[in-house]
Design a protein around this motif. Structure first.
Motif, PDB file in Angstrom:
ATOM      1  N   LEU A 161      38.600  67.968  18.728  1.00 47.21           N
ATOM      2  CA  LEU A 161      39.259  67.645  17.465  1.00 47.21           C
ATOM      3  C   LEU A 161      38.601  68.436  16.348  1.00 47.21           C
ATOM      4  CD1 LEU A 161      39.349  63.744  17.872  1.00 47.21           C
ATOM      5  CD2 LEU A 161      41.207  65.356  18.346  1.00 47.21           C
ATOM      6  N   GLY A 162      39.403  69.012  15.478  1.00 47.60           N
ATOM      7  CA  GLY A 162      38.889  69.763  14.345  1.00 47.60           C
ATOM      8  C   GLY A 162      39.762  69.538  13.130  1.00 47.60           C
ATOM      9  N   GLY A 163      39.134  69.386  11.972  1.00 44.14           N
ATOM     10  CA  GLY A 163      39.884  69.151  10.747  1.00 44.14           C
ATOM     11  C   GLY A 163      39.089  68.310   9.769  1.00 44.14           C
ATOM     12  N   ASP A 164      39.784  67.632   8.875  1.00 41.43           N
ATOM     13  CA  ASP A 164      39.143  66.747   7.907  1.00 41.43           C
ATOM     14  C   ASP A 164      38.264  65.736   8.638  1.00 41.43           C
ATOM     15  OD1 ASP A 164      38.513  64.766   6.049  1.00 41.43           O
ATOM     16  OD2 ASP A 164      40.417  64.951   4.996  1.00 41.43           O
ATOM     17  N   GLY A 165      36.986  65.676   8.286  1.00 46.22           N
ATOM     18  CA  GLY A 165      36.045  64.811   8.973  1.00 46.22           C
ATOM     19  C   GLY A 165      36.469  63.360   9.015  1.00 46.22           C
ATOM     20  N   ASP A 166      37.066  62.858   7.941  1.00 41.98           N
ATOM     21  CA  ASP A 166      37.500  61.459   7.903  1.00 41.98           C
ATOM     22  C   ASP A 166      38.640  61.214   8.893  1.00 41.98           C
ATOM     23  OD1 ASP A 166      35.648  60.819   5.949  1.00 41.98           O
ATOM     24  OD2 ASP A 166      37.043  61.223   4.291  1.00 41.98           O
ATOM     25  N   VAL A 167      39.577  62.148   8.968  1.00 41.45           N
ATOM     26  CA  VAL A 167      40.701  62.015   9.897  1.00 41.45           C
ATOM     27  C   VAL A 167      40.221  62.110  11.341  1.00 41.45           C
ATOM     28  CG1 VAL A 167      42.886  63.032  10.659  1.00 41.45           C
ATOM     29  CG2 VAL A 167      42.332  62.956   8.217  1.00 41.45           C
ATOM     30  N   VAL A 168      39.349  63.078  11.613  1.00 40.93           N
ATOM     31  CA  VAL A 168      38.807  63.252  12.959  1.00 40.93           C
ATOM     32  C   VAL A 168      38.047  61.998  13.394  1.00 40.93           C
ATOM     33  CG1 VAL A 168      37.064  64.509  14.283  1.00 40.93           C
ATOM     34  CG2 VAL A 168      38.694  65.766  12.883  1.00 40.93           C
ATOM     35  N   ALA A 169      37.249  61.425  12.494  1.00 40.77           N
ATOM     36  CA  ALA A 169      36.488  60.220  12.815  1.00 40.77           C
ATOM     37  C   ALA A 169      37.418  59.042  13.107  1.00 40.77           C
ATOM     38  CB  ALA A 169      35.541  59.874  11.666  1.00 40.77           C
ATOM     39  N   ASP A 170      38.500  58.927  12.345  1.00 37.28           N
ATOM     40  CA  ASP A 170      39.456  57.831  12.571  1.00 37.28           C
ATOM     41  C   ASP A 170      40.125  57.956  13.938  1.00 37.28           C
ATOM     42  OD1 ASP A 170      38.946  56.608  10.178  1.00 37.28           O
ATOM     43  OD2 ASP A 170      40.619  57.547   9.110  1.00 37.28           O
ATOM     44  N   ILE A 171      40.491  59.187  14.328  1.00 45.27           N
ATOM     45  CA  ILE A 171      41.125  59.405  15.630  1.00 45.27           C
ATOM     46  C   ILE A 171      40.172  59.018  16.757  1.00 45.27           C
ATOM     47  CG2 ILE A 171      42.022  61.156  17.219  1.00 45.27           C
ATOM     48  CD1 ILE A 171      43.030  62.693  14.758  1.00 45.27           C
ATOM     49  N   PHE A 172      38.918  59.469  16.653  1.00 49.84           N
ATOM     50  CA  PHE A 172      37.941  59.177  17.701  1.00 49.84           C
ATOM     51  C   PHE A 172      37.631  57.686  17.750  1.00 49.84           C
ATOM     52  CE2 PHE A 172      33.525  59.102  19.366  1.00 49.84           C
ATOM     53  CZ  PHE A 172      33.805  59.606  20.622  1.00 49.84           C
ATOM     54  N   ARG A 173      37.529  57.049  16.592  1.00 51.63           N
ATOM     55  CA  ARG A 173      37.251  55.609  16.532  1.00 51.63           C
ATOM     56  C   ARG A 173      38.373  54.820  17.203  1.00 51.63           C
ATOM     57  NH1 ARG A 173      37.188  55.245  11.494  1.00 51.63           N
ATOM     58  NH2 ARG A 173      35.007  55.818  11.230  1.00 51.63           N
ATOM     59  N   THR A 174      39.610  55.227  16.958  1.00 47.19           N
ATOM     60  CA  THR A 174      40.754  54.538  17.569  1.00 47.19           C
ATOM     61  C   THR A 174      40.729  54.686  19.083  1.00 47.19           C
ATOM     62  OG1 THR A 174      42.106  54.930  15.592  1.00 47.19           O
ATOM     63  CG2 THR A 174      43.272  54.409  17.638  1.00 47.19           C
ATOM     64  N   ARG A 175      40.364  55.875  19.582  1.00 50.00           N
ATOM     65  CA  ARG A 175      40.285  56.087  21.036  1.00 50.00           C
ATOM     66  C   ARG A 175      39.229  55.182  21.655  1.00 50.00           C
ATOM     67  NH1 ARG A 175      40.341  62.686  21.809  1.00 50.00           N
ATOM     68  NH2 ARG A 175      42.433  63.082  20.963  1.00 50.00           N
ATOM     69  N   VAL A 176      38.072  55.104  21.016  1.00 52.16           N
ATOM     70  CA  VAL A 176      36.977  54.299  21.560  1.00 52.16           C
ATOM     71  C   VAL A 176      37.370  52.821  21.616  1.00 52.16           C
ATOM     72  CG1 VAL A 176      34.635  53.477  21.117  1.00 52.16           C
ATOM     73  CG2 VAL A 176      35.173  55.903  20.854  1.00 52.16           C
ATOM     74  N   ILE A 177      38.010  52.348  20.560  1.00 53.39           N
ATOM     75  CA  ILE A 177      38.423  50.952  20.523  1.00 53.39           C
ATOM     76  C   ILE A 177      39.477  50.673  21.590  1.00 53.39           C
ATOM     77  CG2 ILE A 177      39.621  49.211  19.141  1.00 53.39           C
ATOM     78  CD1 ILE A 177      38.300  50.461  16.667  1.00 53.39           C
ATOM     79  N   THR A 178      40.413  51.612  21.758  1.00 51.34           N
ATOM     80  CA  THR A 178      41.514  51.418  22.708  1.00 51.34           C
ATOM     81  C   THR A 178      41.018  51.371  24.149  1.00 51.34           C
ATOM     82  OG1 THR A 178      43.072  52.544  21.226  1.00 51.34           O
ATOM     83  CG2 THR A 178      43.691  52.370  23.544  1.00 51.34           C
ATOM     84  N   ARG A 179      40.121  52.279  24.512  1.00 54.08           N
ATOM     85  CA  ARG A 179      39.647  52.328  25.898  1.00 54.08           C
ATOM     86  C   ARG A 179      38.354  51.544  26.110  1.00 54.08           C
ATOM     87  NH1 ARG A 179      38.616  58.662  25.023  1.00 54.08           N
ATOM     88  NH2 ARG A 179      36.530  58.591  24.120  1.00 54.08           N
ATOM     89  N   ASN A 180      37.785  51.052  25.003  1.00 53.35           N
ATOM     90  CA  ASN A 180      36.567  50.229  25.055  1.00 53.35           C
ATOM     91  C   ASN A 180      35.398  50.981  25.683  1.00 53.35           C
ATOM     92  OD1 ASN A 180      35.127  47.910  24.447  1.00 53.35           O
ATOM     93  ND2 ASN A 180      35.473  47.008  26.476  1.00 53.35           N
ATOM     94  N   LYS A 181      35.341  52.276  25.493  1.00 49.45           N
ATOM     95  CA  LYS A 181      34.219  53.084  25.964  1.00 49.45           C
ATOM     96  C   LYS A 181      34.278  54.440  25.297  1.00 49.45           C
ATOM     97  CE  LYS A 181      34.177  55.091  29.903  1.00 49.45           C
ATOM     98  NZ  LYS A 181      34.231  55.509  31.322  1.00 49.45           N
ATOM     99  N   GLY A 182      33.140  55.121  25.335  1.00 50.08           N
ATOM    100  CA  GLY A 182      33.107  56.471  24.789  1.00 50.08           C
ATOM    101  C   GLY A 182      32.113  56.647  23.670  1.00 50.08           C
ATOM    102  N   SER A 183      31.875  55.600  22.886  1.00 53.82           N
ATOM    103  CA  SER A 183      30.961  55.744  21.761  1.00 53.82           C
ATOM    104  C   SER A 183      29.529  55.939  22.216  1.00 53.82           C
ATOM    105  CB  SER A 183      31.052  54.514  20.851  1.00 53.82           C
ATOM    106  OG  SER A 183      30.701  53.340  21.560  1.00 53.82           O
TER     107      SER A 183
END
Length: 214
Positions: A161-183
């Motif tokens: 993922l590359g782009g605005d740091g806030d947007v990138v962080a939100d995308i990654f945070r959503t993935r971690v919450i959805t799959r309950n792993k990764g962080s």
């Protein structure tokens, strides 16, 4: 103002090297230089992970701190770039960077050193946006065209993922919450190891009294 950042989701990276190829093709990167590369951790054993690594465009970039001629500079978008007309090829930045981003081009049989080269976040250099001089020295300026870096755009699994740091962080945070792993890949446990008897360690389980049945 947006702050441009990269992050690689190791749960999605399949080590295809598409990002590496996209960067090479887009910018005609000098031979011997990989502005981006894929690194595999624990290769061949359980828990193997791959991550795509390049210049992380640090907020407190060590390359900028050690450069004796101040050829590195930061744009308004937070992208760390360098001026090849000022660079003297001393290599201090390559020693200081924890990601191995600045590299010498290897021209000729004996790997002659020249101006340093590094990831530009597809943002070109100090020359006018889209100019022939900028394209020749640093590659295409996709950021000025309103596009993502080529490596992130070409990632088939959207691990990079590359782009605005806030947007990138939100995308990654959503993935971690959805799959309950990764962080945990980027967390304290990976950097420093989990303490014995911690929340996930064996000591966290209550001891059973003697003579009790399981």
């Amino acid at each position: 103002m947006a702050r441009m950042k990269f992050i690689c989701d190791s749960e999605r990276c399949i080590e295809c090297n598409g990002c590496v190829t996209a960067c090479k093709a887009e910018h005609d990167v000098p031979w011997g230089v990989n502005r981006r590369r894929v690194v595999t951790l624990n290769d061949g054993v359980p828990g193997e992970k791959s991550i795509s690594v390049a210049c992380m465009h640090c907020s407190d970039a060590p390359c900028m701190a050690v450069c004796p001629v101040d050829c590195f500079y930061r744009t308004d978008d937070g992208v760390v770039l360098h001026d090849k007309d000022i660079c003297i090829g001393c290599g201090y930045c390559s020693y200081a960077c924890p990601f191995g981003a600045p590299q010498f081009p290897s021209n000729g049989a004996f790997g002659l050193r020249g101006k340093m080269d590094k990831c530009t976040f597809c943002a070109g250099g100090p020359e006018a946006n889209g100019s022939e001089a900028e394209n020749e020295k640093y590659g295409r300026n996709r950021l000025a065209e309103g596009k993502l870096p080529a490596c992130a755009e070409m990632c088939s699994t959207k691990a990079l993922l590359g782009g605005d740091g806030d947007v990138v962080a939100d995308i990654f945070r959503t993935r971690v919450i959805t799959r309950n792993k990764g962080s945990e890949v980027w967390g304290w446990g990976t950097a420093y190891g989990k303490p014995p008897g911690g929340p996930s360690g064996p000591a966290a389980q209550p001891a059973k009294p003697e003579g009790s049945k399981s």
